[in-house]
Motif scaffolding. Sequence first.
Motif: not given
Length: 846
Positions: A611-638
């Motif tokens: 209810g606490q640790y796994a929920a926080v970890g899963s949400a953080a990793i899922t959200g930050l991983d998606a954000a990281s991928q989007a930022l990587a794509a933006a960086r590739a576009r200059g």
Amino acid sequence: MKIEIPEFALVLLVGASGTGKSSFAAKHFLPTEVISSDRMRGWVADDETDQGATGDAFDVLHYVVEKRLKGRRFTVVDATNVQPESRKTLIALARKWHALAVAIVFDLPVEIAVARNKDRPDRQFGDGPVRRHAQALKRGIGGMNREGIRYVHRLRSVEEVDAVEITRTRLWTDRREETGPFDIIGDIHGCASELETLLGELGYAVAWDGKQVSVTPPKGRRAIFVGDLVDRGPRSPDALRIAKHMVDSGTGMVVLGNHDDKLKRHLDGRNVKVSHGLGETIEQFAGEPPEFAAEMRQWLDSLISHYVLDGGKLVVAHAGLKEEMQGRASGAVRSFCMYGETTGEIDEFGLPVRWDWAADYKGKAKVVYGHTPVLDANWVNGTICIDTGCVFGGKLTALRYPELELVSVPAERTYYEPIRPLEALAADTGLGQHQLDIGDVLGKQVIETRLYGFVTVREDNAAAALEVMSRYAVDPRWLIHLPPTMSPAETSAMDGWLERPEEAFAYYGSKGVKTLVAEEKHMGSRALIVLARTQSVAEKRFGIHDGSRGVIVTRTGRRFFNDAAIEAAAMHRLDTAMEASGLWDELGTDWVLWDAEIMPWSMKAGSLVRGQYAAVGSAAITGLDAASQALAAARARGVAVDALADATATRLDDAVRYRAAYNRYVAPFAGIDDLRIAPFHLLASESAVHDTRDHLWHMTMAHRLASADPAMLVATDYRRIDLDDAVQVADAVAWWEAMTAAGGEGMVVKPLDFIARGQKGLLQPAIKCRGREYLRIIYGPDYDRPDNLSRLKKRGLGHKRSMAMREFALGLEALHRFVEHAPLTRVHQAVFGVLAMETEPVDPRL
């Protein structure tokens, strides 16, 4: 003129106004001991001469007098007290609280009193009231003893008043300076042969020269007989000879039993019913010389009701004694000591049903008694009956004090058939009240501990703890201890670290403690294991009759396992390990209390993880991983997102490390085969709280237990550290670094001694030092960012450490009280205090 007054008494100053009572009181008694009617008028009416306030003033006076007598405090009443009706309530209070009433009568010429009042501005009420006082005194002085006043001292002149010297005498029952060691012997009832055998077992040498006996005790020891030396058995005269010789030689003490008193009344020539074995004693006396009976009559007449010994820690009385009667003197006290108390009912054998006073006993003193035979001597709320029915074919029993060891010898035969079969006389092993008494814990509590002095529990904390204790705790008869909280180390001075061992070492080093023990800290759940060797031990020592032999509880007193089968299996294996390791026999005990850590952590913390640790970890990793991928794509576009992309990548790395940190402690739990228990303190066993043993001894005991069942029991790794040895200190730090880097939680640093003190008092019993990645679970994924860490390093530990020491003291106090057979209410008072402390608001991350 010398006046002797018992050191616990109610003293009435009796005389007309103006006879000098107040001046006399100021000269001979402490101001706090004197309760003045004039002063009470001042309290209720701001005018000590306001006669209209007399009724209210005496209401207050009687209230204060009662509170003082209840607390066994010497009390003097300064009032006229000349009329029997004015003394009646005061005498009743003395009788209620078993205080001797003493009157000092100022029977001075009335003219003296009249003249003195004329010279006092506040006493201008004429001579009429004074003369009426004097007349009332004359009429009632002769009947004061009949009113219940034990001693009346009459002063007839000013010279006598001025010449008085007052000496306070101790009550005969008060032998608090006698500290033992003692051998307290149960009801003999003429079984002199068994008495001789028992004395021999206790180390006393008994020798006879015809009718003369000589008893030589072990060096320094004394015997105490709980009474009923005579009747029913074959050698009552010899039992009397042995006891009297030991009293006369200073090696023994005797309290009066009801059978002894009955024999004395027979020897006095009084009409007593020859029953319950008295006939046998009379027949035996017929074979003795006449002077023997006269000698014994006089000696029996000298015996007293009870003794208060060892600074008030021990009371010996024939039939026992309630707390409010101890160390007091009255006819009611003497009667209770000889006969106890009955309910007025008759049992199936035609015998009176006795009131079970021990079931409600809460006193600090241990009470040792006899009178009512029991099959076996068992402690009940700090009391023990040691009449084990020798004359009925049972055994003769002695209690060694302060060792609290029982020594018994069997009866040579049955001398007297009991009306109630001996098997029906088994002692109540319910240990009295087993439910929490709300009156003992409700409201503000001030609990005295031998380690920390007085510990205060606030009313709001008590209320919160009461909810837990009454609704969720295990059967409180198992609940003899709760462990303390533990403080972390001071914040580390090193960059990038919140906790490191150096600060824990420095704390103890600065307090003068140079030898430490560091133990691996397991990531599990704290638990206490109470284990009895047999079911009969659980019944006799803990009052548990449900067939269980122990319990495993959480640090808040709840049952650890929801599955009774798993608990039973674990207890069986723990018992087997105790047997295999030889610890049962080596410790000489039939029960133990272990402090332990139980793993896996996820077994108890599964819902927390999900209810606490796994929920926080899963949400953080899922959200930050998606954000990281989007930022990587933006960086590739200059797009210029370098700073944001780097920050997001760092946050994602923190989240991954956070998930890895708690996953290390998550493991499947399908049953007993997945259970791991790491014992680290052997807290107590019969007759011993092991707080005098150092932590190396505790770890040795824990390792011995673990080696007997390595599949379930974990041997905790540890180090001894000499702070003056730089190599040992460096090795301990390196050990901690390697252990925490590999996923370990950290370590606990303790002084070598279980209890350590510095110049300013008690030191922390232990300090935890947790690893960098474990702290990520506690403080969050990005706790070690410089800005966050800077803020966390300002955390305050003062309240946490205060709680740790107070809970440590309360927990050990509870154990000492249990081991010393104190009433369960007193044990639970200290246990409850620990639980109440845990409700204090404190940063849970500490």
